[in-house]
Scaffold this motif. Sequence first.
Motif, PDB file in Angstrom:
ATOM      1  N   ASP A  77     -49.291 -29.294  27.110  1.00 18.17           N
ATOM      2  CA  ASP A  77     -50.273 -28.383  28.043  1.00 18.17           C
ATOM      3  C   ASP A  77     -51.669 -29.087  28.436  1.00 18.17           C
ATOM      4  OD1 ASP A  77     -51.469 -26.226  29.249  1.00 18.17           O
ATOM      5  OD2 ASP A  77     -50.772 -24.768  27.717  1.00 18.17           O
ATOM      6  N   GLN A  85     -49.126 -22.293  27.489  1.00 22.56           N
ATOM      7  CA  GLN A  85     -47.752 -22.781  26.872  1.00 22.56           C
ATOM      8  C   GLN A  85     -47.622 -22.097  25.326  1.00 22.56           C
ATOM      9  OE1 GLN A  85     -45.303 -23.676  28.411  1.00 22.56           O
ATOM     10  NE2 GLN A  85     -45.911 -24.732  30.107  1.00 22.56           N
ATOM     11  N   HIS A  86     -48.685 -22.057  24.583  1.00 21.80           N
ATOM     12  CA  HIS A  86     -48.666 -21.223  23.383  1.00 21.80           C
ATOM     13  C   HIS A  86     -48.139 -19.856  23.658  1.00 21.80           C
ATOM     14  CE1 HIS A  86     -52.962 -20.469  24.851  1.00 21.80           C
ATOM     15  NE2 HIS A  86     -52.807 -19.509  24.406  1.00 21.80           N
ATOM     16  N   ARG A  87     -48.599 -19.263  24.622  1.00 23.06           N
ATOM     17  CA  ARG A  87     -48.023 -17.753  24.783  1.00 23.06           C
ATOM     18  C   ARG A  87     -46.467 -17.960  25.245  1.00 23.06           C
ATOM     19  NH1 ARG A  87     -51.245 -15.457  28.983  1.00 23.06           N
ATOM     20  NH2 ARG A  87     -53.015 -16.582  28.485  1.00 23.06           N
ATOM     21  N   VAL A  91     -46.762 -19.239  19.902  1.00 20.89           N
ATOM     22  CA  VAL A  91     -47.013 -20.090  18.914  1.00 20.89           C
ATOM     23  C   VAL A  91     -48.803 -20.200  18.942  1.00 20.89           C
ATOM     24  CG1 VAL A  91     -45.187 -21.661  18.500  1.00 20.89           C
ATOM     25  CG2 VAL A  91     -47.099 -22.147  19.973  1.00 20.89           C
ATOM     26  N   GLU A  92     -49.169 -20.332  17.683  1.00 21.99           N
ATOM     27  CA  GLU A  92     -50.621 -20.491  17.742  1.00 21.99           C
ATOM     28  C   GLU A  92     -51.282 -21.450  18.454  1.00 21.99           C
ATOM     29  OE1 GLU A  92     -51.579 -20.387  13.602  1.00 21.99           O
ATOM     30  OE2 GLU A  92     -51.501 -18.334  13.528  1.00 21.99           O
ATOM     31  N   ASN A  93     -52.738 -21.578  18.885  1.00 22.79           N
ATOM     32  CA  ASN A  93     -53.146 -22.684  19.575  1.00 22.79           C
ATOM     33  C   ASN A  93     -54.559 -23.000  19.051  1.00 22.79           C
ATOM     34  OD1 ASN A  93     -53.351 -24.347  21.639  1.00 22.79           O
ATOM     35  ND2 ASN A  93     -54.613 -22.858  23.013  1.00 22.79           N
ATOM     36  N   GLY A  96     -54.544 -28.582  19.061  1.00 24.29           N
ATOM     37  CA  GLY A  96     -53.666 -29.046  20.390  1.00 24.29           C
ATOM     38  C   GLY A  96     -53.926 -30.440  20.681  1.00 24.29           C
ATOM     39  N   SER A 111     -48.265 -31.038  16.960  1.00 17.42           N
ATOM     40  CA  SER A 111     -47.343 -30.347  17.832  1.00 17.42           C
ATOM     41  C   SER A 111     -46.336 -29.220  17.158  1.00 17.42           C
ATOM     42  CB  SER A 111     -46.534 -31.026  18.919  1.00 17.42           C
ATOM     43  OG  SER A 111     -45.724 -32.015  18.094  1.00 17.42           O
ATOM     44  N   HIS A 112     -45.926 -28.276  17.956  1.00 14.68           N
ATOM     45  CA  HIS A 112     -44.966 -27.289  17.364  1.00 14.68           C
ATOM     46  C   HIS A 112     -43.524 -27.734  17.332  1.00 14.68           C
ATOM     47  CE1 HIS A 112     -48.023 -24.097  16.760  1.00 14.68           C
ATOM     48  NE2 HIS A 112     -48.489 -24.828  17.725  1.00 14.68           N
ATOM     49  N   THR A 123     -49.690 -27.599  22.312  1.00 20.50           N
ATOM     50  CA  THR A 123     -50.442 -26.835  23.131  1.00 20.50           C
ATOM     51  C   THR A 123     -51.630 -27.447  23.448  1.00 20.50           C
ATOM     52  OG1 THR A 123     -51.338 -25.997  20.914  1.00 20.50           O
ATOM     53  CG2 THR A 123     -49.291 -24.883  21.758  1.00 20.50           C
TER      54      THR A 123
END
Length: 237
Positions: A77, A85-87, A91-93, A96, A111-112, A123
């Motif tokens: 992102d 992109q976290h939304r 996921v949490e931000n 990133g 990254s997730h 993110t």
Amino acid sequence: MFKNNGYAPPLIASKHPKSAAAEAYRTLRTNLGFAALDQPCRSIMVTSAGPEDGKSTTAANLAVVLAQAGHRVILVDCDLRKPTQHRNFQVENHRGITNCLLQDLDPVAVSHNGLVDNLSVLTSGPIPPNPAELLGSEKVRALWPALLERFDYVIVDSPPVLAVTDAALLAAQVNGVLLVIRAAATRVEIAREAKEQLAKAGARIIGVVLNQVKMPARDYHYYYYYRRKEEEEKVKF
Ligand SMILES: Nc1ncnc2c1ncn2[C@@H]1O[C@H](COP(=O)(O)OP(=O)(O)OP(=O)(O)O)[C@@H](O)[C@H]1O
Ligand SMILES: [Mg+2]
């Protein structure tokens, strides 16, 4: 190409893989292969002329369908003005790409992973005061080749081309750019201006995504019928 039937969750390719919209993203994936026949195109930025054209939705779903095809993919992102992109991936931000750049952290560790098989989501992290300066830095330029050593595809989300310089700065750093055009909303001259700015920045525009096309319900149902028949055939033989 991308249908708007009134309901389009951001990650439709993952949540509703049999939907017409998911199929359209798979078609985009196939067409990417044709666009990159002569020159490989593994780092791809998704952008558009103005706000809310569908850049982030397109980037996220393209990343998902590439991962579903077995490619190792990282979605980054780089919209450091209005990251979403976290939304999209819920996921949490806290950390990133900005942390990777400013604190020299490993992008894969930050990254997730595992939200979708083969997909890593990097993110934005905390929004910096100077996004353009950061995105034009040597550290960002060095990030793409480093990521391409570990992933088959790097998909980059970005802010609108005509609003800020960020997208133009990034466009020159990736292998190719996808320009999203919102059907019945993006004016031709605005789309042309975006294309010219990207070209001036040295971008290789590999394709245009026509997003939010209104589709007659009849075609939509026909499509489903067609798919169902196709799947029944697969089961039969
Ligand atoms: N094909 C589609 N069908 C229906 N809705 C869509 C489609 N593509 C995007 N949207 C919706 O349009 C809105 C804007 O999408 P998105 O956030 O992807 O745009 P964007 O270009 O990234 O916006 P921004 O300029 O703010 O970053 C969102 O609510 C999204 O769910
Ligand atoms: Mg966006």
